[in-house]
Enzyme design. Sequence first.
Site, mmCIF file in Angstrom:
data_model
loop_
_atom_site.group_PDB
_atom_site.id
_atom_site.type_symbol
_atom_site.label_atom_id
_atom_site.label_comp_id
_atom_site.label_asym_id
_atom_site.label_seq_id
_atom_site.Cartn_x
_atom_site.Cartn_y
_atom_site.Cartn_z
ATOM 1 N N SER A 5 0.837 -1.203 0.000
ATOM 2 C CA SER A 5 0.000 0.000 0.000
ATOM 3 C C SER A 5 0.873 1.254 0.000
ATOM 4 O O SER A 5 1.636 1.455 -0.930
ATOM 5 C CB SER A 5 -0.973 -0.045 1.187
ATOM 6 O OG SER A 5 -1.985 0.921 1.066
ATOM 7 N N ASP A 20 -8.736 -7.171 -3.875
ATOM 8 C CA ASP A 20 -8.521 -6.001 -3.017
ATOM 9 C C ASP A 20 -9.748 -5.100 -3.070
ATOM 10 O O ASP A 20 -10.104 -4.573 -4.124
ATOM 11 C CB ASP A 20 -7.276 -5.239 -3.479
ATOM 12 C CG ASP A 20 -6.818 -4.188 -2.480
ATOM 13 O OD1 ASP A 20 -7.683 -3.533 -1.859
ATOM 14 O OD2 ASP A 20 -5.603 -4.009 -2.316
ATOM 15 N N HIS A 70 -0.495 -13.556 2.351
ATOM 16 C CA HIS A 70 -0.744 -14.750 1.541
ATOM 17 C C HIS A 70 0.572 -15.458 1.205
ATOM 18 O O HIS A 70 1.565 -14.821 0.848
ATOM 19 C CB HIS A 70 -1.468 -14.360 0.253
ATOM 20 C CG HIS A 70 -2.183 -15.489 -0.406
ATOM 21 N ND1 HIS A 70 -1.524 -16.494 -1.081
ATOM 22 C CD2 HIS A 70 -3.517 -15.792 -0.494
ATOM 23 C CE1 HIS A 70 -2.399 -17.353 -1.564
ATOM 24 N NE2 HIS A 70 -3.616 -16.955 -1.221
#
Length: 291
Positions: A107, A242, A280
């Site tokens: 991000s 997302d 993940h």
Amino acid sequence: MDDGIVSYGEHPLNRLKFFQFDKSNDVTLLLIHGGAWRDPNNTYNDFKDMISHIQKNQYAAKYNLIAMNYRLSPEVKHPFHLWDVLEGLQFLVQNYDIHKISIAGHSVGATLMLQLLDYNKILDTGFQILVEDSKADKNRTETDLHVPSKKERILMNEAMEKLQLRTFCFIDGIYDITQLISEYGCPYESFVNNAFSSPEQYAEATQLSSSTVDVGSPFSYNTHSANVRNELNLVILQSNKDELLSMRQTNLFIEYLTQKNLNFKPFVGEWGGHEHVYRHEDVANIVLDSI
């Protein structure tokens, strides 16, 4: 070193967490968290799952694995988040003799990585606008803002010259803040305004919307920018699940890198929501394979 945590500055958030370190290791992976420049729930501990996945690999022991915290908004505004990242890198160079480094950021952590590739230009413009906006607003001075001195900037450049950037893994990042607000509107504009002093400042904060960074030139990381162009491995990851960032930011970044004639490897997968993608196992494996 308390539980692997060391301070690279005076502020409580100027901290590095050493998940794995051996001075004989040649390469370091640095991890930079997200959180919209403001969320205290996002820290270096975001990467515990990624670190665990990486450490399952038989070759993982040859890498130093370090994550960092940095000061948050609204306590500080751009470009102090970037300055903190630079100070963390400087600390690693000077105190741990780290020179070969790969970075993965999520991000706004990915935003900070992009800014790092033109850090002098981003700092110059960012501090200039911040000082101008602060004077107009509160009559504050450059000293009040604790803008780094010329000597501090010189020492920073000397430290950065000693770093060899190997791989940058951008994970569900923000690359064009102006376009982010255009896409999402008021809710996102709120946290952006927390982190930046004005629309002009956030427009100049990344290369994609900056009027001062030439899209046709190589990244101006340092005097070895040609080496950055030729040797830095750029990896772009995006979860198609997302819920906070669509593919638009990633597509804009891909378009920008293509204009620069830079090579990159894009990966898109079903890796969960915004706060799950960096946890993940597939993402961890891509990061490890890339460094």
